[in-house]
Motif scaffolding. Sequence first.
Motif, PDB file in Angstrom:
ATOM      1  N   PRO A   1       0.810  -1.232   0.000  1.00  0.00           N
ATOM      2  CA  PRO A   1       0.000   0.000   0.000  1.00  0.00           C
ATOM      3  C   PRO A   1       0.842   1.280   0.000  1.00  0.00           C
ATOM      4  O   PRO A   1       0.347   2.346  -0.382  1.00  0.00           O
ATOM      5  N   PHE A   2       2.096   1.172   0.424  1.00  0.00           N
ATOM      6  CA  PHE A   2       2.958   2.353   0.518  1.00  0.00           C
ATOM      7  C   PHE A   2       3.944   2.454  -0.644  1.00  0.00           C
ATOM      8  O   PHE A   2       4.658   3.455  -0.758  1.00  0.00           O
ATOM      9  N   ALA A   3       4.015   1.436  -1.462  1.00  0.00           N
ATOM     10  CA  ALA A   3       4.970   1.436  -2.585  1.00  0.00           C
ATOM     11  C   ALA A   3       4.376   0.649  -3.743  1.00  0.00           C
ATOM     12  O   ALA A   3       4.775  -0.479  -4.029  1.00  0.00           O
ATOM     13  N   TRP A   4       3.401   1.265  -4.407  1.00  0.00           N
ATOM     14  CA  TRP A   4       2.746   0.564  -5.508  1.00  0.00           C
ATOM     15  C   TRP A   4       2.624   1.457  -6.724  1.00  0.00           C
ATOM     16  O   TRP A   4       2.140   2.588  -6.652  1.00  0.00           O
ATOM     17  N   VAL A   5       3.087   0.946  -7.845  1.00  0.00           N
ATOM     18  CA  VAL A   5       2.890   1.576  -9.150  1.00  0.00           C
ATOM     19  C   VAL A   5       2.287   0.500 -10.034  1.00  0.00           C
ATOM     20  O   VAL A   5       2.864  -0.586 -10.168  1.00  0.00           O
ATOM     21  N   THR A   6       1.133   0.783 -10.622  1.00  0.00           N
ATOM     22  CA  THR A   6       0.464  -0.234 -11.434  1.00  0.00           C
ATOM     23  C   THR A   6       1.332  -0.618 -12.629  1.00  0.00           C
ATOM     24  O   THR A   6       1.652   0.231 -13.463  1.00  0.00           O
ATOM     25  N   PRO A   7       1.753  -1.881 -12.707  1.00  0.00           N
ATOM     26  CA  PRO A   7       2.629  -2.295 -13.818  1.00  0.00           C
ATOM     27  C   PRO A   7       1.844  -2.470 -15.108  1.00  0.00           C
ATOM     28  O   PRO A   7       0.653  -2.794 -15.088  1.00  0.00           O
ATOM     29  N   ASP A   8       2.535  -2.268 -16.232  1.00  0.00           N
ATOM     30  CA  ASP A   8       1.895  -2.536 -17.509  1.00  0.00           C
ATOM     31  C   ASP A   8       2.071  -4.009 -17.863  1.00  0.00           C
ATOM     32  O   ASP A   8       2.672  -4.788 -17.102  1.00  0.00           O
TER      33      ASP A   8
END
Length: 329
Positions: free
Chosen positions: A214-221
């Motif tokens: 929740p503190f380190a999320w970037v939606t991957p492609d």
Amino acid sequence: MTATPAARTHAAPVEPSGQTASSPLRGILFLIASTVVFSVADVITKQLASTLPPPEVAWMRYVTFALVAIPVVLAKGGPTLLRSRRPGLQAIRGLGMVGSSLLFIASLPYLPVADATAIFFVSPILIMALSVVVLGETVGWRRWTAAAVGFVGVMVVIRPGTGAFQAAALLPIAAASSWAVGAVVTRKIGGDHAFTTLAWSSLVGTFVLSALMPFAWVTPDTAEIAMGLAMGILFAIGHWLIVLAYRHGNASLIAPFSYVQLIWAGTLGYLAFGSVPDAWTVAGAGIIALSGLYTAYRERVRARQRALFRLTRSSGRPAGAGARCGCRS
């Protein structure tokens, strides 16, 4: 190495219960194969770490690893293989391994794979030092000298105090330290099957990293998801190859071949990113490898001395000089 293991597992392997050495050559080949697999995984990891946060990259690795490892463990021995006699130590070991992965991955956006791998190979020396403090092992002047030489090799690679120094070079050292803690704890775990340790490593890493998402999320492609799956599968294959390696040969004989990974890391780093290790990195890596190889050699000598001591005591014959000296080396 993100494969923690591989120097990650090379340094202190978990040997399967009830297995005996059957083919040292086969064990060496399995270990060399694992270094290739881990090096490919590291290259993929470096690519992912350039666009995704390191905790997320590590999470992708551990989730995939768990999805591969847990079914294999269940198929081999059922739910009983998930039960540990030393759950506290297994948890500490798992934390050491996941911490090592996180720190190593965090270094990859800033360092060539070859540099990070070379620095990480200081872990066998750190394991030796921690074994003195934690396990009460005796280490003689030869191995302490080899350890000092190994640290000189690390200094040659990172070159503190010069314009070539990068603070990120401290991350693989921290990763190696975390790995060393996990490896020393591994030696204190008795009675657990290798697959139990494998399962606990994957589960502890998955739970810890999931809590960070929740503190380190970037939606991957789509491409990043595919690379993450490939990375995790390679991670699992690499660990399985290590298990196979130590089924077929003694650790003191097989472990030194893990340094072959330095060659793959440099070669694949060049092919994937065009990064060529400079003369300082090559020289430092060579010093680290020689130090580790000598340490492994002294471990074999020490093991033979202990075996001779036990043999002479059981037969009632006078012990040899090596046995009388307490196998200090």
